[in-house]
Design a protein around this motif. Structure first.
Motif, PDB file in Angstrom:
ATOM      1  N   VAL A  74      16.994   6.254  -2.949  1.00 52.87           N
ATOM      2  CA  VAL A  74      15.819   6.677  -3.700  1.00 52.87           C
ATOM      3  C   VAL A  74      14.924   7.490  -2.783  1.00 52.87           C
ATOM      4  O   VAL A  74      15.006   7.420  -1.551  1.00 52.87           O
ATOM      5  N   VAL A  75      14.031   8.286  -3.387  1.00 51.67           N
ATOM      6  CA  VAL A  75      13.168   9.170  -2.620  1.00 51.67           C
ATOM      7  C   VAL A  75      12.288   8.355  -1.686  1.00 51.67           C
ATOM      8  O   VAL A  75      11.596   7.426  -2.105  1.00 51.67           O
ATOM      9  N   ALA A  76      12.314   8.681  -0.410  1.00 55.21           N
ATOM     10  CA  ALA A  76      11.483   8.007   0.590  1.00 55.21           C
ATOM     11  C   ALA A  76      10.914   9.070   1.514  1.00 55.21           C
ATOM     12  O   ALA A  76      11.625   9.633   2.340  1.00 55.21           O
ATOM     13  N   LYS A  77       9.630   9.362   1.360  1.00 55.64           N
ATOM     14  CA  LYS A  77       8.982  10.396   2.156  1.00 55.64           C
ATOM     15  C   LYS A  77       7.708   9.864   2.801  1.00 55.64           C
ATOM     16  O   LYS A  77       7.115   8.898   2.313  1.00 55.64           O
ATOM     17  N   ASP A  78       7.301  10.506   3.890  1.00 52.70           N
ATOM     18  CA  ASP A  78       6.017  10.184   4.514  1.00 52.70           C
ATOM     19  C   ASP A  78       4.927  10.880   3.712  1.00 52.70           C
ATOM     20  O   ASP A  78       4.325  11.853   4.151  1.00 52.70           O
ATOM     21  N   LEU A  79       4.693  10.366   2.501  1.00 51.54           N
ATOM     22  CA  LEU A  79       3.809  11.020   1.548  1.00 51.54           C
ATOM     23  C   LEU A  79       3.213   9.962   0.642  1.00 51.54           C
ATOM     24  O   LEU A  79       3.909   9.038   0.208  1.00 51.54           O
ATOM     25  N   LEU A  80       1.924  10.082   0.359  1.00 53.12           N
ATOM     26  CA  LEU A  80       1.278   9.124  -0.531  1.00 53.12           C
ATOM     27  C   LEU A  80       1.839   9.250  -1.933  1.00 53.12           C
ATOM     28  O   LEU A  80       1.974  10.344  -2.465  1.00 53.12           O
ATOM     29  N   PHE A  81       2.180   8.118  -2.535  1.00 57.16           N
ATOM     30  CA  PHE A  81       2.726   8.054  -3.894  1.00 57.16           C
ATOM     31  C   PHE A  81       3.997   8.895  -4.042  1.00 57.16           C
ATOM     32  O   PHE A  81       4.154   9.625  -5.005  1.00 57.16           O
ATOM     33  N   ALA A  82       4.887   8.811  -3.052  1.00 59.40           N
ATOM     34  CA  ALA A  82       6.161   9.522  -3.183  1.00 59.40           C
ATOM     35  C   ALA A  82       7.019   8.896  -4.275  1.00 59.40           C
ATOM     36  O   ALA A  82       7.836   9.564  -4.892  1.00 59.40           O
ATOM     37  N   THR A  83       6.853   7.578  -4.498  1.00 55.27           N
ATOM     38  CA  THR A  83       7.604   6.875  -5.537  1.00 55.27           C
ATOM     39  C   THR A  83       6.651   6.423  -6.622  1.00 55.27           C
ATOM     40  O   THR A  83       5.611   5.839  -6.339  1.00 55.27           O
TER      41      THR A  83
ATOM     42  N   TYR B 246       0.852  -1.182   0.000  1.00 55.62           N
ATOM     43  CA  TYR B 246       0.000   0.000   0.000  1.00 55.62           C
ATOM     44  C   TYR B 246       0.890   1.235   0.000  1.00 55.62           C
ATOM     45  O   TYR B 246       2.002   1.220   0.529  1.00 55.62           O
ATOM     46  N   THR B 247       0.415   2.284  -0.633  1.00 57.28           N
ATOM     47  CA  THR B 247       1.209   3.496  -0.680  1.00 57.28           C
ATOM     48  C   THR B 247       1.515   4.000   0.734  1.00 57.28           C
ATOM     49  O   THR B 247       0.665   3.950   1.623  1.00 57.28           O
ATOM     50  N   ASN B 248       2.733   4.449   0.925  1.00 60.87           N
ATOM     51  CA  ASN B 248       3.222   4.976   2.204  1.00 60.87           C
ATOM     52  C   ASN B 248       3.407   3.880   3.259  1.00 60.87           C
ATOM     53  O   ASN B 248       3.419   4.172   4.452  1.00 60.87           O
ATOM     54  N   ALA B 249       3.585   2.627   2.807  1.00 63.65           N
ATOM     55  CA  ALA B 249       3.832   1.540   3.756  1.00 63.65           C
ATOM     56  C   ALA B 249       5.310   1.434   4.123  1.00 63.65           C
ATOM     57  O   ALA B 249       5.669   0.690   5.036  1.00 63.65           O
ATOM     58  N   GLY B 250       6.169   2.171   3.403  1.00 61.97           N
ATOM     59  CA  GLY B 250       7.597   2.159   3.704  1.00 61.97           C
ATOM     60  C   GLY B 250       8.413   1.321   2.740  1.00 61.97           C
ATOM     61  O   GLY B 250       9.521   0.883   3.086  1.00 61.97           O
ATOM     62  N   LYS B 251       7.923   1.103   1.517  1.00 60.29           N
ATOM     63  CA  LYS B 251       8.648   0.284   0.542  1.00 60.29           C
ATOM     64  C   LYS B 251       9.990   0.903   0.170  1.00 60.29           C
ATOM     65  O   LYS B 251      11.012   0.206   0.120  1.00 60.29           O
ATOM     66  N   SER B 252       9.989   2.198  -0.123  1.00 63.77           N
ATOM     67  CA  SER B 252      11.231   2.846  -0.552  1.00 63.77           C
ATOM     68  C   SER B 252      12.257   2.894   0.572  1.00 63.77           C
ATOM     69  O   SER B 252      13.462   2.745   0.339  1.00 63.77           O
ATOM     70  N   THR B 253      11.815   3.087   1.807  1.00 61.14           N
ATOM     71  CA  THR B 253      12.737   3.066   2.948  1.00 61.14           C
ATOM     72  C   THR B 253      13.345   1.684   3.110  1.00 61.14           C
ATOM     73  O   THR B 253      14.558   1.544   3.359  1.00 61.14           O
TER      74      THR B 253
END
Length: 470
Positions: free
Chosen positions: A267-276, A250-257
């Motif tokens: 890669v960009v990892a933000k507390d934001l919906l659809f950051a990636t 799910y978006t903002n679940a922490g995949k990029s982190t």
């Protein structure tokens, strides 16, 4: 001549006929063309209100999500689009009205809320028909965006690669082709034919539809080329038989982190919906040296627009082809279970190649946000499931649980046959190659200095080893 639509991008269409709104000069209009890369906070953002229709009775939504949580998510989407949310409200809809979705009284009540908030846009967290959208815009005298349009808008701003922009444009045109309005009423009919008399021509709206249809055809041809290129790249990767791992969730679940933590990337990892949005791939080293390729994909969301699933099919094929799927869940969210079902629903729409078994490992992320009692329960449950390779509890932010996760991943993708080899002391290059391209599970050196190595190698890699080193 470009086609006009009632759902054009906010940065293009942000005006209202409300006399209290002052007209903007050209410089201000340019400043209002906001992007997520840079925001000039000295310029007022677009004022908006967010409405979540709570359906009840016959035709109610099948989602188990509570209305409050759905409203919070819609507000998060609006803020991800740089909207200044002035008000938010849950509106009960007992029986949808074909013309406006809401009843007449509720439309008037919401119109008063729009005026009080001086809103330039209204976000309706539901799917609106073209007629409902146009009627609500007339009633509220401002821009109206439904859930699909909002997500498409965010995707349009986030897309950075050529492939991403093509996919978003195709989804947007597919969405807008039924929402054209008769903007040029003074051009009721154009002249046609080649002679002096001229035959009947196209109406403007017919011309717009044809232009959109032609553009959709061209985009599909370009995306077919993208799919073909991805297929070639995939075949090249298969020649170097590294297993592939896809991160979904799910978006903002922490995949990029988690992706950054596993691969050491930034890669960009933000507390934001659809950051990636655009897919990123990196090589990682698993325990005992086994290499693998990890792909970070776009986040899913409930009621993901069908247009996006279709347009991003070339990208989502990477998920279907993966040897292992890491389903990243925000275990600290009270809505984690419902979010998991939404992701599973999208995964079912992604085809798996014939003969390939889909393996999914749930990664319960953000355990650092749990209270002590809930944390102990989650860790105990995850430990029991980890033995079967079904779940792992981690904190991608702090790094807790990452090394055990690597061990579980290695065990799940390590299905290559074991081979026993004996290497002479002078064959150091061959030994290094085995560590680079396989997984060495055992190594002993005898009295003569020969290395007895047990290694897991893909059959194709073993063939390369024999050709290169005998």
């Amino acid at each position: 001549m470009a086609p006009r639509s009632s759902t054009s991008y906010l940065s293009i269409s942000t005006t209202t006929s409300d006399p209290r709104v002052k007209p903007e000069d050209d410089g201000s209009k340019k400043a209002r063309d906001l992007t997520t890369k840079h925001i000039d906070h000295a310029v007022p953002l677009i004022r908006a209100i967010v409405i979540h229709p709570e359906r009840s009775g016959f035709g109610a939504s099948e989602s188990s999500r509570q209305s409050v949580e759905r409203l919070e998510e819609a507000v998060g989407l609006a803020r991800a689009l740089d909207l200044d949310v002035r008000a938010e409200e849950i509106v009960r809809v007992r029986k949808p009205t074909p013309a406006t979705l809401f009843g007449t009284g509720k439309v008037e009540e919401l119109a008063a809320l729009v005026r009080a908030a001086e809103a330039e846009a209204v976000v309706v967290d539901d799917t609106l028909s073209p007629v409902q959208q146009r009627n609500l815009e007339k009633a509220w005298d401002c821009k109206v965006i439904d859930r699909t349009g909002l997500i498409l808008e965010i995707f349009g701003r986030r897309a950075r690669t050529k492939e991403g922009r093509l996919q978003v444009e195709l989804a947007r045109l597919d969405y807008e082709k039924s929402r054209l309005v008769r903007t040029w009423t003074h051009l009721e009919r154009q002249r046609g034919g080649t002679g002096s008399t001229g035959g009947p021509g196209e109406t403007q709206i017919e011309l717009d539809r044809r232009l959109i249809a032609d553009r959709i055809v061209k985009l599909k041809v370009e995306l077919d080329e993208v799919r073909r290129t991805r297929g070639l790249h995939r075949k090249q990767r298969q020649k170097v038989p590294f297993p592939t791992i896809a991160l979904v969730g799910y978006t903002n679940a922490g995949k990029s982190t988690l992706f950054n933590r596993l691969t050491g990337s930034d890669v960009v990892a933000k507390d934001l919906l659809f950051a990636t949005l655009d897919t990123t791939q990196r090589t990682i080293r698993l325990p005992q040296g086994r290499p693998a390729i990890v792909a970070d994909t776009v986040g899913f969301i409930s009621d993901l627009p069908h247009e996006l699933v279709e347009s991003f099919r070339a990208t989502l094929e990477e998920v279907g082809e993966a040897d292992l799927i890491l389903h990243v869940r925000d275990i600290a969210s009270p809505d984690s279970e419902a979010q998991s079902k939404d992701v599973e629903a999208v995964l079912k729409q992604i085809e798996t190649p014939e003969g390939k078994t889909r393996r999914v490992l749930e990664v319960w992320n953000k355990i650092d946000l749990l209270d002590p009692e809930a944390r102990e329960t989650i860790l105990g449950h995850a430990e029991r499931l980890s033995h079967d390779g079904k779940a792992a509890a981690v904190s991608a932010w702090t790094g807790e649980g990452i090394e055990p996760l690597r061990e579980i991943i290695a065990g799940l993708i390590d299905d290559d046959p074991e081979t026993e080899l004996v290497l002479l002391p002078s064959q150091g290059e061959a030994l290094a190659w085995l560590y680079e391209n396989g997984r060495v599970t055992a190594r002993e050196t005898d009295e003569e200095g020969r290395a007895h190595v047990t290694v897991r190698l893909h059959p194709a890699a073993l063939g390369r080893f024999e050709r290169q080193f005998g």
